[in-house]
Design a protein around this motif. Sequence first.
Motif, PDB file in Angstrom:
ATOM      1  N   VAL A  71      45.314  49.881  76.246  1.00 56.13           N
ATOM      2  CA  VAL A  71      44.077  50.358  75.629  1.00 56.13           C
ATOM      3  C   VAL A  71      42.901  49.455  75.989  1.00 56.13           C
ATOM      4  O   VAL A  71      41.753  49.871  75.913  1.00 56.13           O
ATOM      5  N   ALA A  72      43.172  48.225  76.385  1.00 50.44           N
ATOM      6  CA  ALA A  72      42.125  47.304  76.833  1.00 50.44           C
ATOM      7  C   ALA A  72      42.778  46.232  77.691  1.00 50.44           C
ATOM      8  O   ALA A  72      43.874  45.788  77.395  1.00 50.44           O
ATOM      9  N   GLY A  73      42.111  45.836  78.758  1.00 51.88           N
ATOM     10  CA  GLY A  73      42.637  44.794  79.623  1.00 51.88           C
ATOM     11  C   GLY A  73      41.603  44.393  80.641  1.00 51.88           C
ATOM     12  O   GLY A  73      40.670  45.143  80.938  1.00 51.88           O
ATOM     13  N   ALA A  74      41.756  43.178  81.162  1.00 53.20           N
ATOM     14  CA  ALA A  74      40.804  42.679  82.149  1.00 53.20           C
ATOM     15  C   ALA A  74      41.406  41.506  82.901  1.00 53.20           C
ATOM     16  O   ALA A  74      42.391  40.908  82.471  1.00 53.20           O
ATOM     17  N   LEU A  75      40.794  41.201  84.030  1.00 49.60           N
ATOM     18  CA  LEU A  75      41.093  39.983  84.783  1.00 49.60           C
ATOM     19  C   LEU A  75      39.844  39.127  84.786  1.00 49.60           C
ATOM     20  O   LEU A  75      38.730  39.639  84.826  1.00 49.60           O
ATOM     21  N   ARG A  76      40.038  37.820  84.755  1.00 44.24           N
ATOM     22  CA  ARG A  76      38.935  36.870  84.878  1.00 44.24           C
ATOM     23  C   ARG A  76      39.284  35.950  86.042  1.00 44.24           C
ATOM     24  O   ARG A  76      40.354  35.353  86.059  1.00 44.24           O
ATOM     25  N   VAL A  77      38.389  35.863  87.021  1.00 42.90           N
ATOM     26  CA  VAL A  77      38.622  35.055  88.214  1.00 42.90           C
ATOM     27  C   VAL A  77      37.748  33.811  88.154  1.00 42.90           C
ATOM     28  O   VAL A  77      36.528  33.904  88.027  1.00 42.90           O
ATOM     29  N   ASP A  78      38.392  32.648  88.229  1.00 41.63           N
ATOM     30  CA  ASP A  78      37.704  31.352  88.203  1.00 41.63           C
ATOM     31  C   ASP A  78      36.723  31.226  87.041  1.00 41.63           C
ATOM     32  O   ASP A  78      35.623  30.680  87.175  1.00 41.63           O
ATOM     33  N   GLY A  79      37.111  31.751  85.868  1.00 44.61           N
ATOM     34  CA  GLY A  79      36.288  31.632  84.673  1.00 44.61           C
ATOM     35  C   GLY A  79      35.047  32.504  84.669  1.00 44.61           C
ATOM     36  O   GLY A  79      34.200  32.387  83.790  1.00 44.61           O
ATOM     37  N   GLY A  80      34.913  33.405  85.640  1.00 41.75           N
ATOM     38  CA  GLY A  80      33.735  34.279  85.729  1.00 41.75           C
ATOM     39  C   GLY A  80      33.808  35.448  84.771  1.00 41.75           C
ATOM     40  O   GLY A  80      34.550  35.434  83.789  1.00 41.75           O
ATOM     41  N   ASP A  81      33.031  36.469  85.066  1.00 37.47           N
ATOM     42  CA  ASP A  81      32.988  37.666  84.241  1.00 37.47           C
ATOM     43  C   ASP A  81      34.322  38.400  84.261  1.00 37.47           C
ATOM     44  O   ASP A  81      35.072  38.321  85.240  1.00 37.47           O
ATOM     45  N   GLU A  82      34.592  39.136  83.187  1.00 36.23           N
ATOM     46  CA  GLU A  82      35.802  39.944  83.126  1.00 36.23           C
ATOM     47  C   GLU A  82      35.685  41.143  84.050  1.00 36.23           C
ATOM     48  O   GLU A  82      34.642  41.786  84.122  1.00 36.23           O
ATOM     49  N   LEU A  83      36.762  41.426  84.760  1.00 35.43           N
ATOM     50  CA  LEU A  83      36.847  42.624  85.599  1.00 35.43           C
ATOM     51  C   LEU A  83      37.691  43.647  84.859  1.00 35.43           C
ATOM     52  O   LEU A  83      38.899  43.461  84.696  1.00 35.43           O
ATOM     53  N   ARG A  84      37.077  44.700  84.387  1.00 33.00           N
ATOM     54  CA  ARG A  84      37.820  45.769  83.726  1.00 33.00           C
ATOM     55  C   ARG A  84      38.223  46.843  84.727  1.00 33.00           C
ATOM     56  O   ARG A  84      39.101  47.640  84.465  1.00 33.00           O
ATOM     57  N   LEU A  85      37.553  46.849  85.878  1.00 34.43           N
ATOM     58  CA  LEU A  85      37.900  47.717  86.990  1.00 34.43           C
ATOM     59  C   LEU A  85      38.132  46.806  88.191  1.00 34.43           C
ATOM     60  O   LEU A  85      37.225  46.110  88.633  1.00 34.43           O
ATOM     61  N   VAL A  86      39.365  46.765  88.674  1.00 34.44           N
ATOM     62  CA  VAL A  86      39.764  45.836  89.732  1.00 34.44           C
ATOM     63  C   VAL A  86      39.716  46.551  91.075  1.00 34.44           C
ATOM     64  O   VAL A  86      40.282  47.637  91.217  1.00 34.44           O
ATOM     65  N   PRO A  87      39.028  45.963  92.069  1.00 31.18           N
ATOM     66  CA  PRO A  87      38.991  46.606  93.383  1.00 31.18           C
ATOM     67  C   PRO A  87      40.389  46.729  93.991  1.00 31.18           C
ATOM     68  O   PRO A  87      41.238  45.864  93.813  1.00 31.18           O
ATOM     69  N   VAL A  88      40.609  47.845  94.689  1.00 36.28           N
ATOM     70  CA  VAL A  88      41.876  48.085  95.380  1.00 36.28           C
ATOM     71  C   VAL A  88      41.562  48.287  96.853  1.00 36.28           C
ATOM     72  O   VAL A  88      40.732  49.131  97.186  1.00 36.28           O
ATOM     73  N   PRO A  89      42.117  47.490  97.748  1.00 33.89           N
ATOM     74  CA  PRO A  89      43.100  46.443  97.484  1.00 33.89           C
ATOM     75  C   PRO A  89      42.450  45.228  96.823  1.00 33.89           C
ATOM     76  O   PRO A  89      41.248  44.999  96.953  1.00 33.89           O
ATOM     77  N   PHE A  90      43.254  44.455  96.116  1.00 30.42           N
ATOM     78  CA  PHE A  90      42.808  43.255  95.398  1.00 30.42           C
ATOM     79  C   PHE A  90      43.559  42.072  95.976  1.00 30.42           C
ATOM     80  O   PHE A  90      44.758  41.951  95.805  1.00 30.42           O
ATOM     81  N   ASN A  91      42.866  41.210  96.691  1.00 33.53           N
ATOM     82  CA  ASN A  91      43.479  40.039  97.300  1.00 33.53           C
ATOM     83  C   ASN A  91      42.519  38.875  97.124  1.00 33.53           C
ATOM     84  O   ASN A  91      41.678  38.626  97.969  1.00 33.53           O
ATOM     85  N   ILE A  92      42.620  38.203  95.980  1.00 35.15           N
ATOM     86  CA  ILE A  92      41.703  37.138  95.612  1.00 35.15           C
ATOM     87  C   ILE A  92      42.484  35.834  95.470  1.00 35.15           C
ATOM     88  O   ILE A  92      43.562  35.810  94.881  1.00 35.15           O
ATOM     89  N   VAL A  93      41.918  34.756  95.986  1.00 43.66           N
ATOM     90  CA  VAL A  93      42.488  33.433  95.802  1.00 43.66           C
ATOM     91  C   VAL A  93      41.628  32.718  94.764  1.00 43.66           C
ATOM     92  O   VAL A  93      40.400  32.681  94.891  1.00 43.66           O
ATOM     93  N   GLY A  94      42.240  32.175  93.759  1.00 34.00           N
ATOM     94  CA  GLY A  94      41.523  31.464  92.717  1.00 34.00           C
ATOM     95  C   GLY A  94      42.360  31.444  91.455  1.00 34.00           C
ATOM     96  O   GLY A  94      43.499  31.878  91.425  1.00 34.00           O
ATOM     97  N   SER A  95      41.752  30.954  90.401  1.00 37.86           N
ATOM     98  CA  SER A  95      42.406  30.924  89.095  1.00 37.86           C
ATOM     99  C   SER A  95      42.150  32.265  88.411  1.00 37.86           C
ATOM    100  O   SER A  95      41.008  32.599  88.116  1.00 37.86           O
ATOM    101  N   ILE A  96      43.222  33.015  88.187  1.00 35.17           N
ATOM    102  CA  ILE A  96      43.098  34.360  87.623  1.00 35.17           C
ATOM    103  C   ILE A  96      43.811  34.397  86.279  1.00 35.17           C
ATOM    104  O   ILE A  96      44.965  34.009  86.168  1.00 35.17           O
TER     105      ILE A  96
END
Length: 99
Positions: A71-96
């Motif tokens: 019902v709710a979820g997000a990713l946060r990359v390197d302490g930045g803004d929350e991503l509620r819509l994740v790009p596809v493909p998603f290939n990010i290096v960092g603290s997630i």
Amino acid sequence: MNCGLEFHDSRVASVYSLGDVVTISFKAAYLHLSDGVPGSDRGTGWTQAGSLEFGSASLPGTPDIGDGWIVAGALRVDGGDELRLVPVPFNIVGSIQAT
């Protein structure tokens, strides 16, 4: 075309770890496809099976989610803004962080 995964309205089959890889397995990942910005601009949406894998990762405790809808979820990359819509493909290096 641009594609994005929306956590809201996606259905999780399992969350598990094997070694240092954590996998979120989706029974029905909700995807948006658009010429513009997925989820904002006109396009199409559908569900399909899929997964997100996180390397060098760990789970705090043992998740007992069973089979269920998000019902709710997000990713946060390197302490930045929350991503509620994740790009596809998603290939990010960092603290997630996934919530």
